[in-house]
Design a protein around this motif. Structure first.
Motif, PDB file in Angstrom:
ATOM      1  N   PHE B  33      11.472  -0.346  -0.436  1.00  0.00           N
ATOM      2  CA  PHE B  33      11.964   0.956   0.462  1.00  0.00           C
ATOM      3  C   PHE B  33      11.446   0.548   2.039  1.00  0.00           C
ATOM      4  CE2 PHE B  33      12.852   2.789  -3.567  1.00  0.00           C
ATOM      5  CZ  PHE B  33      12.135   2.502  -4.482  1.00  0.00           C
ATOM      6  N   TRP B  34      12.141   1.094   2.846  1.00  0.00           N
ATOM      7  CA  TRP B  34      11.629   1.208   4.265  1.00  0.00           C
ATOM      8  C   TRP B  34      11.556   2.557   4.718  1.00  0.00           C
ATOM      9  CZ3 TRP B  34       9.665  -3.028   6.489  1.00  0.00           C
ATOM     10  CH2 TRP B  34       9.908  -4.504   5.925  1.00  0.00           C
ATOM     11  N   TYR B  35      10.354   2.756   5.374  1.00  0.00           N
ATOM     12  CA  TYR B  35      10.158   4.206   5.974  1.00  0.00           C
ATOM     13  C   TYR B  35       9.818   4.000   7.319  1.00  0.00           C
ATOM     14  CZ  TYR B  35       9.514   6.232   1.205  1.00  0.00           C
ATOM     15  OH  TYR B  35       9.813   6.788  -0.290  1.00  0.00           O
ATOM     16  N   ARG B  36      10.030   5.133   8.047  1.00  0.00           N
ATOM     17  CA  ARG B  36       9.600   5.309   9.450  1.00  0.00           C
ATOM     18  C   ARG B  36       8.941   6.573   9.640  1.00  0.00           C
ATOM     19  NH1 ARG B  36      14.137   6.389  13.842  1.00  0.00           N
ATOM     20  NH2 ARG B  36      13.890   8.432  12.935  1.00  0.00           N
ATOM     21  N   THR B  44       9.717   9.217   6.706  1.00  0.00           N
ATOM     22  CA  THR B  44      11.036   9.247   6.468  1.00  0.00           C
ATOM     23  C   THR B  44      11.772   8.196   5.949  1.00  0.00           C
ATOM     24  OG1 THR B  44      11.258  10.882   8.260  1.00  0.00           O
ATOM     25  CG2 THR B  44      13.281  10.177   7.664  1.00  0.00           C
ATOM     26  N   LEU B  45      12.250   8.122   4.885  1.00  0.00           N
ATOM     27  CA  LEU B  45      12.959   7.125   4.186  1.00  0.00           C
ATOM     28  C   LEU B  45      14.116   6.484   4.887  1.00  0.00           C
ATOM     29  CD1 LEU B  45      13.061   5.040   1.741  1.00  0.00           C
ATOM     30  CD2 LEU B  45      14.579   6.680   0.671  1.00  0.00           C
ATOM     31  N   ASP B  87      12.554   4.598  19.074  1.00  0.00           N
ATOM     32  CA  ASP B  87      12.384   3.682  18.024  1.00  0.00           C
ATOM     33  C   ASP B  87      10.724   3.364  17.931  1.00  0.00           C
ATOM     34  OD1 ASP B  87      15.304   2.047  18.786  1.00  0.00           O
ATOM     35  OD2 ASP B  87      15.133   3.478  17.322  1.00  0.00           O
ATOM     36  N   SER B  88       9.914   3.742  18.822  1.00  0.00           N
ATOM     37  CA  SER B  88       8.670   3.611  18.688  1.00  0.00           C
ATOM     38  C   SER B  88       8.031   4.264  17.443  1.00  0.00           C
ATOM     39  CB  SER B  88       7.888   4.074  20.052  1.00  0.00           C
ATOM     40  OG  SER B  88       8.242   3.276  21.185  1.00  0.00           O
ATOM     41  N   SER B  89       7.641   3.545  16.669  1.00  0.00           N
ATOM     42  CA  SER B  89       7.146   4.302  15.311  1.00  0.00           C
ATOM     43  C   SER B  89       6.454   3.223  14.439  1.00  0.00           C
ATOM     44  CB  SER B  89       8.279   4.607  14.389  1.00  0.00           C
ATOM     45  OG  SER B  89       9.353   5.519  15.101  1.00  0.00           O
ATOM     46  N   ILE B  90       5.784   3.581  13.335  1.00  0.00           N
ATOM     47  CA  ILE B  90       5.200   2.672  12.560  1.00  0.00           C
ATOM     48  C   ILE B  90       6.402   2.725  11.403  1.00  0.00           C
ATOM     49  CG2 ILE B  90       3.424   2.655  10.688  1.00  0.00           C
ATOM     50  CD1 ILE B  90       1.814   4.394  12.197  1.00  0.00           C
ATOM     51  N   TYR B  91       6.417   1.387  10.958  1.00  0.00           N
ATOM     52  CA  TYR B  91       7.415   1.155   9.942  1.00  0.00           C
ATOM     53  C   TYR B  91       6.901   0.543   8.754  1.00  0.00           C
ATOM     54  CZ  TYR B  91      11.007   1.779  13.485  1.00  0.00           C
ATOM     55  OH  TYR B  91      11.957   2.427  14.480  1.00  0.00           O
ATOM     56  N   PHE B 105       2.438   0.925  -0.485  1.00  0.00           N
ATOM     57  CA  PHE B 105       2.866   0.614   0.748  1.00  0.00           C
ATOM     58  C   PHE B 105       2.143  -0.478   1.338  1.00  0.00           C
ATOM     59  CE2 PHE B 105       5.223   4.485   1.894  1.00  0.00           C
ATOM     60  CZ  PHE B 105       4.727   5.495   1.028  1.00  0.00           C
ATOM     61  N   GLY B 106       2.860  -1.050   2.365  1.00  0.00           N
ATOM     62  CA  GLY B 106       2.121  -2.484   3.157  1.00  0.00           C
ATOM     63  C   GLY B 106       1.371  -1.547   4.104  1.00  0.00           C
ATOM     64  N   GLU B 107       0.771  -2.502   5.192  1.00  0.00           N
ATOM     65  CA  GLU B 107      -0.070  -2.024   6.192  1.00  0.00           C
ATOM     66  C   GLU B 107       0.685  -1.379   7.122  1.00  0.00           C
ATOM     67  OE1 GLU B 107      -1.464  -6.407   5.132  1.00  0.00           O
ATOM     68  OE2 GLU B 107       0.579  -5.344   5.226  1.00  0.00           O
ATOM     69  N   GLY B 108       1.931  -1.605   7.315  1.00  0.00           N
ATOM     70  CA  GLY B 108       2.828  -0.893   8.452  1.00  0.00           C
ATOM     71  C   GLY B 108       2.849  -1.835   9.526  1.00  0.00           C
ATOM     72  N   SER B 109       4.060  -1.784  10.174  1.00  0.00           N
ATOM     73  CA  SER B 109       4.100  -2.448  11.565  1.00  0.00           C
ATOM     74  C   SER B 109       4.457  -1.365  12.628  1.00  0.00           C
ATOM     75  CB  SER B 109       5.441  -3.227  11.398  1.00  0.00           C
ATOM     76  OG  SER B 109       5.307  -4.386  10.391  1.00  0.00           O
TER      77      SER B 109
END
Lengths: 116, 114
Positions: B33-36, B44-45, B87-91, B105-109
């Motif tokens: 899954f990818w979240y923002r 948010t998914l 679009d500036s966010s953590i993904y 979860f991963g560490e986030g980008s």
């Protein structure tokens, strides 16, 4: 649709003290799961504790425990003996039984500060 | 729990460009899954990625803007296309653990678009 509410945007606690974070949710389902995730400044979401709705016994993980009140749709997190490393954003989450992932609903979060 | 690695950890991007985020898992998983997470907000998914099929996007997210690949059971990519400051966010990449009925979860980008 399910919703998750965390009414405390920010909380603080003295080191070694106990703090309780609140979470309420709205659902018409009878079978579901509830979670608390922690997001420290490193940004990684870390699972703290989970609770199955069909279990009456409150979940416990070391210093973390929950107070699950199914009828009241309340799911609070208690952190005992708070440590500096507990400082983070805490997110309450709801998941329907059945399909994964897409049924996760996250609350807005509570920022916890731990004071030395 | 699975070990989930994301790259890049952080990047500053020019508006109008595209960036691909990679997610690598140390075990085979069916669903990714990818979240923002926009600044100061909750998660948010964006979409669900199953190996061998098209990703399933949530309302408000489209494939042209967020194309996803899932070539095998341990890897996925999310591309943020034609980026704007919004679009500036953590993904965040996440995977299911069916034995615990939860996701990790991963560490986030952390992307910043200037």
């Amino acid at each position: 649709a399910q919703t998750v509410t965390q009414s405390q945007p920010e909380m603080s606690v003295q080191e070694a003290e106990t703090v309780t974070l609140s979470c309420t949710y709205d659902t018409s389902e009878s079978d579901y799961y509830l979670f608390w995730y922690k997001q420290p400044p490193s940004r990684q979401m870390i699972l703290v504790i989970r609770q199955e709705a069909y279990k009456q016994q409150n979940a416990t993980e070391n210093r973390f425990s929950v107070n699950f009140q199914k009828a009241a749709k309340s799911f609070s997190l208690k952190i005992s003996d708070s440590q500096l490393g507990d400082a983070a954003m805490y997110f309450c989450a709801y998941r329907s039984s059945g399909n994964y992932g897409q049924n996760f609903v996250f609350g807005p979060g509570t920022r916890l500060s731990v004071l030395p | 729990s699975a070990v989930i690695s994301q790259k890049p950890s952080r990047d500053i991007c020019q508006r109008g460009t595209s960036l691909t985020i990679q997610c690598q898992v140390d075990s085979q998983v069916t669903m990714m899954f990818w979240y923002r997470q926009q600044p100061g907000q909750s998660l948010t998914l964006i979409a669900t990625a199953n190996q061998g099929s098209e990703a399933t996007y949530e309302s408000g997210f489209v494939i042209d803007k967020f194309p996803i690949s899932r070539p095998n059971l341990t890897f996925s990519t999310l591309t943020v296309s034609n980026m704007s400051p919004e679009d500036s966010s953590i993904y965040l990449c996440s995977v299911e653990d069916p034995y615990r009925d939860t996701i990790y979860f991963g560490e986030g980008s952390w992307l910043t678009v200037v």
